[in-house]
Design a protein around this motif. Structure first.
Motif, PDB file in Angstrom:
ATOM      1  N   ALA A 319      21.160 -10.551  15.800  1.00 18.50           N
ATOM      2  CA  ALA A 319      20.418 -11.036  14.726  1.00 18.50           C
ATOM      3  C   ALA A 319      18.919 -10.801  15.148  1.00 18.50           C
ATOM      4  O   ALA A 319      18.135 -10.670  14.176  1.00 18.50           O
ATOM      5  CB  ALA A 319      20.737 -12.396  14.550  1.00 18.50           C
ATOM      6  N   ARG A 320      18.474 -11.477  16.198  1.00 17.81           N
ATOM      7  CA  ARG A 320      16.924 -11.088  16.618  1.00 17.81           C
ATOM      8  C   ARG A 320      16.636  -9.797  16.605  1.00 17.81           C
ATOM      9  O   ARG A 320      15.270  -9.481  16.127  1.00 17.81           O
ATOM     10  CB  ARG A 320      16.979 -11.830  17.936  1.00 17.81           C
ATOM     11  CG  ARG A 320      17.099 -13.227  18.128  1.00 17.81           C
ATOM     12  CD  ARG A 320      16.543 -13.943  19.283  1.00 17.81           C
ATOM     13  NE  ARG A 320      16.709 -15.312  19.314  1.00 17.81           N
ATOM     14  CZ  ARG A 320      16.635 -16.182  20.290  1.00 17.81           C
ATOM     15  NH1 ARG A 320      16.481 -15.761  21.445  1.00 17.81           N
ATOM     16  NH2 ARG A 320      16.735 -17.730  19.975  1.00 17.81           N
ATOM     17  N   ALA A 321      17.290  -8.758  17.093  1.00 23.50           N
ATOM     18  CA  ALA A 321      16.831  -7.557  17.265  1.00 23.50           C
ATOM     19  C   ALA A 321      16.650  -7.075  15.740  1.00 23.50           C
ATOM     20  O   ALA A 321      15.760  -6.128  15.363  1.00 23.50           O
ATOM     21  CB  ALA A 321      17.912  -6.603  17.869  1.00 23.50           C
ATOM     22  N   ALA A 322      17.327  -7.574  14.725  1.00 21.85           N
ATOM     23  CA  ALA A 322      17.229  -7.153  13.373  1.00 21.85           C
ATOM     24  C   ALA A 322      16.165  -7.696  12.629  1.00 21.85           C
ATOM     25  O   ALA A 322      15.872  -7.520  11.467  1.00 21.85           O
ATOM     26  CB  ALA A 322      18.518  -7.133  12.667  1.00 21.85           C
ATOM     27  N   GLY A 323      15.542  -8.732  13.204  1.00 26.43           N
ATOM     28  CA  GLY A 323      14.352  -9.577  12.703  1.00 26.43           C
ATOM     29  C   GLY A 323      14.748 -10.803  11.919  1.00 26.43           C
ATOM     30  O   GLY A 323      13.874 -11.353  11.122  1.00 26.43           O
ATOM     31  N   ALA A 325      15.495 -14.930  12.114  1.00 26.60           N
ATOM     32  CA  ALA A 325      15.117 -16.095  12.871  1.00 26.60           C
ATOM     33  C   ALA A 325      16.703 -16.677  13.267  1.00 26.60           C
ATOM     34  O   ALA A 325      17.443 -16.831  12.271  1.00 26.60           O
ATOM     35  CB  ALA A 325      14.463 -17.142  11.811  1.00 26.60           C
ATOM     36  N   THR A 326      16.794 -16.845  14.542  1.00 24.24           N
ATOM     37  CA  THR A 326      18.105 -17.645  14.946  1.00 24.24           C
ATOM     38  C   THR A 326      17.860 -18.968  15.665  1.00 24.24           C
ATOM     39  O   THR A 326      16.649 -19.000  16.360  1.00 24.24           O
ATOM     40  CB  THR A 326      19.029 -16.367  15.723  1.00 24.24           C
ATOM     41  OG1 THR A 326      18.047 -16.384  17.109  1.00 24.24           O
ATOM     42  CG2 THR A 326      18.753 -15.114  15.177  1.00 24.24           C
ATOM     43  N   PRO A 327      18.985 -19.685  15.956  1.00 26.63           N
ATOM     44  CA  PRO A 327      18.715 -20.561  16.904  1.00 26.63           C
ATOM     45  C   PRO A 327      19.005 -20.039  18.360  1.00 26.63           C
ATOM     46  O   PRO A 327      19.276 -19.119  18.460  1.00 26.63           O
ATOM     47  CB  PRO A 327      19.882 -21.519  16.533  1.00 26.63           C
ATOM     48  CG  PRO A 327      21.031 -20.429  15.988  1.00 26.63           C
ATOM     49  CD  PRO A 327      20.341 -19.553  15.131  1.00 26.63           C
ATOM     50  N   THR A 328      18.413 -20.903  19.257  1.00 18.54           N
ATOM     51  CA  THR A 328      18.871 -20.635  20.616  1.00 18.54           C
ATOM     52  C   THR A 328      20.098 -20.864  20.922  1.00 18.54           C
ATOM     53  O   THR A 328      20.991 -21.368  20.249  1.00 18.54           O
ATOM     54  CB  THR A 328      17.741 -21.560  21.647  1.00 18.54           C
ATOM     55  OG1 THR A 328      18.218 -22.725  21.629  1.00 18.54           O
ATOM     56  CG2 THR A 328      16.361 -21.257  21.208  1.00 18.54           C
ATOM     57  N   ARG A 353       8.851 -11.644  10.912  1.00 15.13           N
ATOM     58  CA  ARG A 353       8.071 -10.405  10.718  1.00 15.13           C
ATOM     59  C   ARG A 353       8.480  -9.254  11.299  1.00 15.13           C
ATOM     60  O   ARG A 353       8.262  -8.070  10.938  1.00 15.13           O
ATOM     61  CB  ARG A 353       6.464 -10.703  11.186  1.00 15.13           C
ATOM     62  CG  ARG A 353       5.704 -11.631  10.309  1.00 15.13           C
ATOM     63  CD  ARG A 353       4.198 -11.833  11.007  1.00 15.13           C
ATOM     64  NE  ARG A 353       3.501 -12.761  10.081  1.00 15.13           N
ATOM     65  CZ  ARG A 353       2.367 -13.009  10.471  1.00 15.13           C
ATOM     66  NH1 ARG A 353       1.608 -12.654  11.556  1.00 15.13           N
ATOM     67  NH2 ARG A 353       1.631 -13.894   9.557  1.00 15.13           N
ATOM     68  N   ARG A 354       9.352  -9.549  12.403  1.00 12.20           N
ATOM     69  CA  ARG A 354       9.934  -8.339  13.178  1.00 12.20           C
ATOM     70  C   ARG A 354      10.973  -7.805  12.316  1.00 12.20           C
ATOM     71  O   ARG A 354      11.377  -6.433  12.549  1.00 12.20           O
ATOM     72  CB  ARG A 354      10.956  -8.870  14.274  1.00 12.20           C
ATOM     73  CG  ARG A 354       9.837  -9.600  15.371  1.00 12.20           C
ATOM     74  CD  ARG A 354      10.639  -9.756  16.717  1.00 12.20           C
ATOM     75  NE  ARG A 354      11.807 -10.590  16.714  1.00 12.20           N
ATOM     76  CZ  ARG A 354      11.990 -11.885  16.505  1.00 12.20           C
ATOM     77  NH1 ARG A 354      10.784 -12.429  16.839  1.00 12.20           N
ATOM     78  NH2 ARG A 354      13.015 -12.351  16.268  1.00 12.20           N
ATOM     79  N   ALA A 355      11.424  -8.246  11.201  1.00  5.32           N
ATOM     80  CA  ALA A 355      12.215  -7.447  10.288  1.00  5.32           C
ATOM     81  C   ALA A 355      11.806  -6.434   9.721  1.00  5.32           C
ATOM     82  O   ALA A 355      12.816  -5.248   9.355  1.00  5.32           O
ATOM     83  CB  ALA A 355      12.964  -8.475   9.073  1.00  5.32           C
TER      84      ALA A 355
END
Length: 794
Positions: A319-323, A325-328, A353-355
């Motif tokens: 999910a983070r790689a796709a941009g 926002a995720t929980p830790t 913004r990474r999305a």
């Protein structure tokens, strides 16, 4: 010498590194004007000086735990402690106060020791030294490792307070730690000292109260002046700015506080409950579907380490790689007790913004994932995962070393993990098909017939669950047709049936058929998706319980093939322009849906086969640990994480297992998956509500079935009320008039099976098994998501 002890009124949050979390909290209470017993803190400076003077600084944890109680305290430190103690005199309470304790993100509750009724100078010194040693118990070390705490600068202070001769003692939570409601407080109380309550060795009295009025919401406590206690809780929460976990005592009509700390792992606060109205619509709630069915109770530590933590870590990374926002990982898997976790899904999906760059890069991988075919996945799984399971299950485990056993477990879990993403990628088309086809069917035959026709078109889906259910139906039919066999099943508890069957030729023949059923279908999980509890093949009494229940009912209408044929014929008979246009489309979509449904069941069975085989390997290792006097029972290995099997000192294992067993027992029953919108339901049998899951209405007597050991209790025409379901429960649906489940949603296993059987179902009620009881006549409305007592209809 002055920095070795400090009076409680002179400490606070700024001195936390010197006085620890408990000491700082008590000082802050005193500073805010709250009643606290007189006392002082033996500071971390005294602890560090003790280690330096005795040559113990930097020694391993196991050595510190063993040697600290045996080494005399240096004179300069002992003199300071005795001088401070002389100012109190008489019995005192001596409590550990760690520098990593009672914080907002980790309470470290119960990790360090407390000693009550300590009387005399030497006894106080001994108790201080024992508290220092408790910093290095295997349990505390393991807890810090899981929390990721650096031990290089770790130290422990000790709080010494006047011993209160309590008439009542207990805990006050200024928010409900179960529901998350901030307008409630929870009081737990016992007569006398409260240490047994805090440690979990006694239950005490329990009540949920309205925070503003102290009126009872549920439960009851008989503590005098409960309103004064609630008022104190409100004021402490206001003073410290967040919900609090408060330990209190009451003696001679006076309340005093012995601890206050932030309330950790508090669920998200649910929306405010509207005033009840006639025929109130069910509340919206997040639906975690089959996830809640697969893991209705907290997983064992071994489950967390083998597959839960790696799976969620992988999802967060993708999910983070796709941009997104995720929980830790620590926010997604929250430790609510010693080794007990809850899974907290994100409240909403947000892009970062990474999305802008991550999402386009993720599209090809996502496209490949959702293009996975069910047949392709089956072939890969059969050639890798299933083949590996068969080999490991047939292996001579006694010939394998400990390392080889663990290596087999790792291979199973690694293969399982590599197949999981593509398994989910193979299902979206079928799920979308199911969502669309019912509207098309309604357009052809009308809304009132659509549910039944759709369920009929989904009958007899070729899969392992259909085969298993047909087999158990045949076994029940054989019992029903033989008066002697039927008498055995009627008269004997399910656990005793096998022994009676061995006494006759017909019984032995049936027993052989049951054993064949268990060999073929016995990898099925029981209560929970876990390596910690036995699968069906280890619990033949569950199979006998199913047969017992089904055999005493009418012959099952189990000819799914005939029902499918009738439904297809009904669809062909539909007339009109819509029917000519839509019927071919409906047929194609239903076939996609049927393939996906069969794939869902078969692939799930392969996943639980993996866990059943991994359990067999781990139990062999557990048996060896019993022989080496490391464990008391082979099954206790489930209370260890994978890395701890080789890293924990043998002498520490029992202590870790005991603490985790107690914490897990205290956490059951409970939600493993915690939706952000989860509501606490009222304890009112006339107002059970949940998610509509299978339309229709049915009236019948309640039968609460809490687990597989109670399968035999369900009778034909009763309303099945249960905490969860999984595929093992499906034969019961042939008897049930309706199904009401505490967990799950419209996509959960029970909902799907209920729709296929054409019976009403209400999911996610939270409280049905608590407030409904056997024999109550209820009306279940699966379309409205309500369950009402037959005499309370409005």
């Amino acid at each position: 010498m002055a920095d070795y002890t400090l009076p409680l009124p002179r400490v606070g949050p700024r001195e936390i590194e010197l006085v620890g979390g408990k000491g700082a909290g008590l000082g802050a209470l005193i500073d805010a004007g709250f009643p606290v017993p007189e006392g002082f803190v033996v500071t971390t400076a005294a602890y560090r000086d003790f280690l330096d003077a005795t040559g113990l600084t930097g020694r391993p944890a196991a050595e510190l735990h063993e040697r600290i109680p045996q080494v005399p305290i240096p004179e300069r430190v002992a003199s300071a402690v005795l001088a401070a103690y002389a100012g109190i005199g008489g019995p005192v309470a001596v409590r550990s106060s760690g520098t990593a304790e009672d914080l907002a993100d980790a309470s470290f509750a119960g990790q360090h020791d407390t000693y009550l009724g300590v009387d005399g100078g030497q006894a106080v010194l001994d108790a201080v030294r024992d508290c220092w040693a408790s910093l290095w118990t295997p349990r505390a070390v393991a807890y810090r490792e899981r929390q990721g705490w650096d031990e290089s600068e770790l130290a422990l202070a000790v709080v010494v307070q006047e011993m209160v001769d309590a008439e009542w003692a207990g805990v006050l939570f200024t928010a409900d730690p179960v529901s998350g409601r901030r307008d409630h407080v929870v009081v737990e109380a016992v007569r006398g000292l409260g240490e047994d309550l805090v440690s979990g060795t006694v239950s005490g009295e329990h009540a949920v109260l309205d925070k503003s009025t102290a009126r009872r919401v549920s439960g009851s406590v008989s503590v005098p002046d409960i309103g004064e206690l609630v008022r104190l809780g409100r004021e402490i929460e206001t003073a410290f700015g967040c919900p609090q976990d408060i330990e209190w005592t009451r003696a001679a009509g006076r309340l005093q506080l012995v601890q206050a700390r932030p309330l950790t792992a508090l669920p998200t606060e649910p929306p405010a409950e509207p005033e009840a109205a006639p025929r109130e619509a069910p509340r919206a709630r997040r639906d975690y579907g089959m996830a809640a069915d697969h893991m209705p109770f907290p997983p064992f530590p071994m489950d967390v380490s083998l597959f839960l933590r790696p799976a969620i870590r992988a999802m967060i990374g993708a999910a983070r790689a796709a941009g997104l926002a995720t929980p830790t990982l620590d926010e997604a898997i929250v430790e609510i007790g010693d080794g007990v976790v809850q899974i907290v899904p994100p409240q909403q999906v947000r892009f970062t913004r990474r999305a802008l760059t991550g999402a386009p890069r993720a599209v090809p991988s996502l496209a490949r994932l959702v293009s996975t075919s069910t047949s392709g996945w089956r072939a890969r799984s059969e050639g890798t995962l299933v083949a590996l399971c068969r080999r490991a299950d047939a292996a001579d485990l006694g010939a394998l070393s400990d390392a080889e056993l663990l290596g087999q477990v790792d291979a199973l879990m690694g293969t399982l993990g590599s197949l999981m993403p593509s398994r989910f990628g193979a299902m979206p088309r079928g799920l979308l098909a199911g969502a669309a086809v019912e509207r098309l069917i309604a357009a052809v035959v009308g809304r009132e017939r659509a549910d039944g026709l759709h369920a009929g078109l989904m009958s007899a889906v070729p899969c392992v669950t259909t085969e298993a259910n047909a087999t158990i139906d045949r076994l029940a039919a054989a019992v029903r047709a033989d008066p002697e066999l039927l008498r055995i099943y009627r008269e004997q508890p399910a656990a005793d049936v096998a022994e009676r069957l061995r006494e006759t030729a017909a019984g032995r023949a049936l027993l052989a058929d049951v054993e064949a059923y268990l060999r073929e279908f016995g990898f099925r999980e029981m209560s929970i998706f876990t390596v910690g509890l036995p699968p069906l093949r280890e619990t033949p009494e569950v199979a006998h319980g199913l047969i017992k229940s089904l055999a005493q009912g009418p012959p099952a209408d189990s000819d799914g093939a005939a029902r499918l044929a009738r439904s297809r014929a009904e669809l062909r008979r539909a007339r009109g322009l819509r029917a000519r246009l839509l019927t071919p489309v409906i047929r194609r979509i239903v076939e996609v849906e049927r393939r996906t449904a069969g794939f869902r069941e078969d692939s799930h069975y392969q996943l639980v086969m993996t866990l059943a085989v991994a359990r067999r390997l781990l139990l062999e290792l557990g048996r060896r640990f019993v022989e080496r006097d490391v464990l008391d029972a082979a099954e206790d290995i489930a209370y260890l994480e994978r890395s701890e099997v080789t890293s924990l000192a043998p002498g520490a294992v029992r202590e870790v297992v005991a603490a985790r067993r107690a914490a897990r027992r205290a956490a059951l029953p409970g939600y493993t998956f915690v939706p952000a919108t989860l509501q606490a339901q009222p304890e009112d049998a006339s107002r059970v509500r949940g998610t509509p899951a299978s339309r229709g209405a049915a009236t019948g007597p309640v039968r609460v079935v809490r687990d597989e050991s109670e399968f035999a209790n369900l009778q034909d025409g009763e309303v099945l009320v249960c905490p969860y379901t999984n595929p093992t429960w499906t034969p019961l649906f042939a008897l049930a008039a309706a199904v009401v489940v505490d967990a799950g949603g419209a996509a959960s296993h029970a909902a799907i099976v209920a729709r296929e059987h054409g019976i009403p179902a209400v999911m996610g009620t939270v409280n049905a098994t608590r407030v409904l009881s056997d024999g109550q006549q209820v009306v279940v409305d699966g379309g409205a998501g309500t369950v009402e007592l037959a005499g309370t209809l409005r």
